[in-house]
Design an enzyme around this catalytic site. Structure first.
Site, PDB file in Angstrom:
ATOM      1  N   GLU A 222       0.828  -1.208   0.000  1.00  0.00           N
ATOM      2  CA  GLU A 222       0.000   0.000   0.000  1.00  0.00           C
ATOM      3  C   GLU A 222       0.859   1.253   0.000  1.00  0.00           C
ATOM      4  O   GLU A 222       0.506   2.263  -0.624  1.00  0.00           O
ATOM      5  CB  GLU A 222      -0.920  -0.004   1.227  1.00  0.00           C
ATOM      6  CG  GLU A 222      -1.966   1.105   1.248  1.00  0.00           C
ATOM      7  CD  GLU A 222      -1.502   2.391   1.946  1.00  0.00           C
ATOM      8  OE1 GLU A 222      -2.244   3.384   1.911  1.00  0.00           O
ATOM      9  OE2 GLU A 222      -0.384   2.402   2.522  1.00  0.00           O
ATOM     10  N   GLU A 223       1.985   1.190   0.715  1.00  0.00           N
ATOM     11  CA  GLU A 223       2.798   2.386   0.925  1.00  0.00           C
ATOM     12  C   GLU A 223       3.501   2.879  -0.343  1.00  0.00           C
ATOM     13  O   GLU A 223       4.101   3.950  -0.343  1.00  0.00           O
ATOM     14  CB  GLU A 223       3.837   2.127   2.025  1.00  0.00           C
ATOM     15  CG  GLU A 223       3.247   1.844   3.405  1.00  0.00           C
ATOM     16  CD  GLU A 223       2.625   3.068   4.062  1.00  0.00           C
ATOM     17  OE1 GLU A 223       2.715   4.167   3.482  1.00  0.00           O
ATOM     18  OE2 GLU A 223       2.051   2.928   5.152  1.00  0.00           O
TER      19      GLU A 223
END
Length: 366
Positions: A222-223
């Protein structure tokens, strides 16, 4: 959930939370954390999926045609070794949204094939910084922060198993603070994985039989742009998705509420308004919170949510998606802080919302 109610946490769930937070799972290298998560989830699910990049899914009622996702992301921000100087100092680049401002003096672990190598982010002493001549103090930047592992040559670094591409994580672990606060690195968003696992536990222990397939998703990467969610959404093709992540407590200094809104730890989960958030699903979540007397807060975003909600919402032919966020102080630092009551209330809100969804729920605007 009323604060007078008994805690929904068990001794086993709190032990899992501590172990899960303390285990490093940097973006792209989430494998060991996913193993811990699936092992804890196993008694409460019927089946699992693990995709090629490591997103993990626990499934309840896998044969059901109607599919509902509850999702969090498993990865944490970190660094990559990028260059080793002849003097044995190690320069890094970001892996995700790592903040160079907090790096100086932090202890880290460098992940190598030989095992963890301890190091520190060095920084010149205040005495020498103030003698720079131009009267300006140097500020931490990605191109001037460096790691010192005790080596004094490039060869000594290499002898430890360190090479370009090794991932680096901060060492800081889980602690309980005063007044029921928890602090740790990587609460963003390891706490989300914990919360959705607890929802699965409560469904099983309360003998709730859902009229749909529930996909409990712990997505990777996600990051660095919601990549894990993009991949797993295409694989599952859900009918509905409820995402949980963290959001900023905006009541601490140097945050402008005129821009960021007002969200605070201790105020309950935050429910988001925004283009990617499906209005009917969001309203169902809000009505559930009111019915169950779960404290909650409202937050608005002008474009994207910046979370995996966007990936699910715009996947396939469009998936009704909503975002329930946990208020958090000091995001992307090693002292991310959350309140126990907020965690429990977020779990309860997701749990009760699921009980209000059926395959016949109309999620069409027109």
């Amino acid at each position: 959930m009323s604060k007078k109610q008994k805690s929904i946490f068990t001794k086993e769930s709190l032990t899992f939370l501590k172990n899960y937070l303390n285990n490093p799972a940097p973006t792209g290298f989430e494998k060991e954390g996913q193993k811990l998560w699936l092992e804890y989830l196993k008694p409460y699910i019927d089946d699992t999926i693990v995709d090629p990049y490591g997103s993990a899914v626990g499934i309840i009622n896998p044969e059901a045609a109607f599919k509902v996702v509850i999702e969090a992301h498993a990865d944490e921000i970190s660094w990559f070794v990028n260059y080793v100087s002849p003097e044995g100092l190690i320069y890094v680049i970001r892996n995700g949204g790592s903040d160079q401002a907090i790096a100086p003096s932090k202890r880290v672990n460098i992940h190598t094939e030989k095992g963890m190598v301890k190091a520190v982010f060095g920084w010149p002493a205040i005495h020498t910084r103030l003698r720079s001549g131009d009267g300006k103090e140097p500020q931490p930047k990605v191109d001037n922060i460096f790691l010192d592992c005790g080596a004094r040559s490039r060869k000594e670094v290499e002898d430890l198993g360190i090479h370009v591409g090794c991932v680096v994580t901060f060492e800081d672990g889980f602690e309980e603070l005063n007044y029921d606060y928890y602090i740790c690195r990587a609460i963003d968003n390891r706490i989300g994985g914990f919360m959705i696992a607890e929802v699965a536990r409560l469904l099983t222990e309360n003998k709730q039989r859902l009229p749909f397939g529930l996909y409990i998703v712990n997505a990777v990467q996600e990051e660095v742009g919601l990549r894990g969610a993009e991949m797993i959404a295409k694989r599952i093709k859900p009918n509905v998705a409820i995402i949980t992540d963290v959001t900023h407590d905006t009541t601490t200094p140097m945050i402008n509420k005129n821009i960021e809104g007002e969200i605070k730890c201790g105020g309950g989960p935050s429910i988001t308004y925004g283009p990617a958030v499906h209005n009917i699903l969001r309203d169902l979540i809000i009505s559930t919170a009111k019915k169950e007397k779960i404290p909650h807060q409202l937050h608005a975003v002008s474009r994207s949510t910046g979370t995996d909600t966007d990936a699910f919402a715009y996947s396939n032919d469009g998936t009704p998606s909503a975002l329930i966020s946990l208020p958090l102080r000091y995001m992307h630092t090693t002292v991310e802080m959350v309140k126990k009551d907020d965690i429990e209330q977020t779990i309860q809100l997701i749990y009760h919302t699921l009980l209000n969804i059926t395959p016949k729920t109309n999620f069409h605007y027109l």
